[in-house]
Motif scaffolding. Structure first.
Motif, PDB file in Angstrom:
ATOM      1  N   PRO A  66      -8.422 -57.233  99.456  1.00 47.72           N
ATOM      2  CA  PRO A  66      -7.597 -56.482  98.718  1.00 47.72           C
ATOM      3  C   PRO A  66      -6.693 -55.524  99.456  1.00 47.72           C
ATOM      4  N   ASP A  67      -5.132 -55.826  99.317  1.00 44.47           N
ATOM      5  CA  ASP A  67      -4.156 -55.158 100.037  1.00 44.47           C
ATOM      6  C   ASP A  67      -4.205 -55.245 101.599  1.00 44.47           C
ATOM      7  N   GLN A  68      -4.917 -56.367 102.015  1.00 46.49           N
ATOM      8  CA  GLN A  68      -4.805 -56.771 103.502  1.00 46.49           C
ATOM      9  C   GLN A  68      -4.178 -58.269 103.517  1.00 46.49           C
ATOM     10  N   PHE A  69      -2.976 -58.301 104.361  1.00 45.92           N
ATOM     11  CA  PHE A  69      -2.200 -59.597 104.345  1.00 45.92           C
ATOM     12  C   PHE A  69      -2.142 -59.913 105.790  1.00 45.92           C
ATOM     13  N   VAL A  70      -1.937 -61.006 106.201  1.00 41.84           N
ATOM     14  CA  VAL A  70      -1.729 -61.591 107.383  1.00 41.84           C
ATOM     15  C   VAL A  70      -0.687 -62.792 107.228  1.00 41.84           C
ATOM     16  N   GLN A  71       0.389 -62.763 108.321  1.00 40.45           N
ATOM     17  CA  GLN A  71       1.343 -63.461 108.162  1.00 40.45           C
ATOM     18  C   GLN A  71       1.168 -64.456 109.276  1.00 40.45           C
ATOM     19  N   THR A  72       1.093 -65.816 109.290  1.00 40.96           N
ATOM     20  CA  THR A  72       0.716 -66.970 110.157  1.00 40.96           C
ATOM     21  C   THR A  72       1.823 -67.704 110.385  1.00 40.96           C
ATOM     22  N   LEU A  73       2.378 -68.055 111.615  1.00 39.91           N
ATOM     23  CA  LEU A  73       3.500 -68.934 111.965  1.00 39.91           C
ATOM     24  C   LEU A  73       2.635 -69.951 112.941  1.00 39.91           C
ATOM     25  N   LYS A  74       2.779 -71.447 112.433  1.00 41.33           N
ATOM     26  CA  LYS A  74       2.100 -72.442 113.148  1.00 41.33           C
ATOM     27  C   LYS A  74       3.329 -73.304 113.584  1.00 41.33           C
ATOM     28  N   LEU A  75       3.311 -73.718 114.862  1.00 41.35           N
ATOM     29  CA  LEU A  75       4.278 -74.602 115.443  1.00 41.35           C
ATOM     30  C   LEU A  75       3.634 -75.956 115.837  1.00 41.35           C
TER      31      LEU A  75
END
Length: 516
Positions: A66-75
């Motif tokens: 809850p209210d914890q977010f992670v952005q992930t970029l994969k190449l």
């Protein structure tokens, strides 16, 4: 900043099988933590024309609590043999929206910006997953994160189920990753996931057609300038996929094509090892895999032979039988024998040694097992341009074919069988390396080769059919007479086919090979 490269093994299973895998007990040398269960909601982004997908880039924001977010970029998000080696950049963000400013690696950001080319990023789909996660440690302090993912892909009002096992190497020995997968899977059949969650989502969104359960040999795209080692990996990966998928196809349906393609995949694999044998000197791993492939192919042989007896030997002659003979009882007996053989094959395909073989081959590809015992000169040859090796390998196989073809008139039945196998290995080699050669020359040459191989294949089927009574003992007199008539019919036809084989061989021998 150094990019973080993840190594993941992804296996697709049914939801029921996933629950069974959760109960697997660690083997000696491994321990696992208590399971941690959490819900993961991941929102994937792309441009309206899916520019990131086309460049094998994945961009998502995941709610991990809850209210914890992670952005992930994969190449580099491709998956080969269920194995992913994407470069991953993961950073916390404040909400479900994107924050490109947190991508603190200039090179990765430049790749992303170049792919976007000013186009807007929009939500594409969402995955909603219940993840049961464990941490597995090995005696050498290797750390592996295991995730049992069960959920669905959601796009508007549409949704589709998802069940997947992921093993990600956190630190330590990659070998342990495959050992852990082996004891978790046990004897449960699985499919190496051909796609990551991003690609699966996009295929669902775009309505991509469902793939056939039966997997035929796909086209292998190679470039002459790439190394010989690159081709070896691509070829073995193609064989691995064909074997793995057709194992499941045999379990899912009682058709004739799946056992055939399973055996073809195993034979292609053995042919690949033979073609590259000059570079596999003193490689016990390769030798063991090739031997096991031969043993596994033998377990499929009875089903395939009975299919040939029914469809290619008896059924085509049924209408030509004299009025006093009838094939119905013989075909019924063969069908019953075939059903028994198929059930025996299904039982074998459920055994754990199939999983062990598939995972061992995946490990061999991932860990570059052929490098372990390679001398410096062999390593140089692995790095040589592919076209040089391909030309040499095909010329060597052609020499084996001509050793039989040059005395075609004098070949006995076993030697005809050996020539058929030599022709098949040549064809496999041409199909492996086919993208290196001009297609206007390759395709006619392959057509000639297939015609000749088909004649030899028919002659071999007839020779095999003479062992018909071995498969169906205690035939009733009516069936025995029908079987005898079928064999006599094909024996007479095979004599004419042999003359055709001689003509086809002369045509092939007179054609300049594409590798010269």
């Amino acid at each position: 900043m150094t990019l973080e490269r993840e190594i993941e093994l992804k296996l697709e299973v049914s939801p029921e099988a996933l629950e069974r895998m959760k109960c697997a007990v660690p083997t000696e040398g491994f321990s696992q933590s208590e399971p941690q269960i959490k819900w993961l909601k991941s929102l994937y982004f792309d441009t309206p024309d899916q520019a990131l997908r086309q460049r094998r880039i994945s961009l998502r924001v995941r709610e991990i609590a809850p209210d914890q977010f992670v952005q992930t970029l994969k190449l580099g998000t491709g998956v080969t043999g269920g194995l992913s080696r994407a470069i991953e950049i993961e950073r916390p963000v404040t909400g479900r929206g994107l924050d490109l400013a947190c991508i603190d690696d200039p090179k990765a950001l430049a790749v992303l910006v170049d792919a976007l080319a000013g186009k807007p990023l929009l939500p594409a789909f969402e995955t909603v997953i219940e993840r049961t996660a464990r941490t597995i440690t090995a005696h050498d302090e290797t750390c592996i994160e295991v995730a049992f993912d069960s959920g669905e892909i959601v796009a508007g009002q549409d949704r589709t189920p998802l069940a997947e096992l992921e093993l990600e190497l956190q630190s330590g020995s990659p070998e342990a990753l495959f050992s852990a997968a082996e004891w978790i899977a046990g004897s449960i059949p699985f499919r190496f996931s051909p796609y990551n969650k991003s690609e699966r989502g996009f295929r669902f969104v775009t309505g991509a057609p469902a793939e056939s359960a039966v997997r035929r040999a796909g086209t292998i795209k190679l470039k002459p300038s790439r190394s010989t080692e690159t081709a070896f990996v691509a070829i073995l990966s193609s064989c691995l996929t064909q074997v793995s998928d057709n194992r499941l196809a045999v379990l899912q349906e009682n058709g004739t094509e799946a056992p055939h393609q399973l055996r073809v995949g195993l034979r292609r694999l053995r042919s690949a090892f033979r073609l590259f044998r000059p570079l596999l000197v003193d490689d016990p791993w390769a030798a063991g895999l090739a031997d096991e492939a031969r043993e596994l192919a033998a377990s499929v042989e009875t089903v395939r032979n009975l299919d040939v007896l029914q469809l290619d030997i008896v059924a085509p002659v049924e209408k030509a039988l004299p009025g006093s003979l009838n094939c119905a009882a013989l075909l019924t007996t063969l069908a019953a024998q075939r059903d028994e053989a198929h059930q025996l094959l299904v039982d074998r395909l459920h055994q754990s040694h199939w999983n062990r073989f598939l995972l061992a081959l995946t490990a061999y590809l991932s860990l570059r097992g052929w490098r372990e015992t390679a001398s410096s000169s062999i390593q140089e040859r692995w790095n040589q341009p592919l076209e040089t090796f391909a030309n040499e390998a095909l010329a060597k196989q052609w020499k084996k074919v001509t050793a039989y073809g040059d005395r075609l008139d004098d070949l006995d039945i076993p030697e005809r069988h050996e020539m058929r196998k030599a022709l098949k290995k040549l064809r496999y080699g041409l199909e492996f390396f086919g993208s290196l050669y001009p297609q206007p020359k390759l395709k006619p040459y392959l057509r000639q080769l297939r015609k000749l191989q088909n004649v030899f294949g028919y002659l071999n089927d007839v020779a095999m059919a003479e062992r018909l009574l071995d498969y169906v003992p205690d035939l009733e007199p009516e069936s025995a007479f029908a079987a005898g008539y079928c064999l006599a019919h094909h024996k007479a036809r095979s004599d004419r086919k042999w003359q055709r084989a001689q003509e086809l061989w002369q045509n092939l021998e007179a054609t300049k090979p594409v590798w010269k």
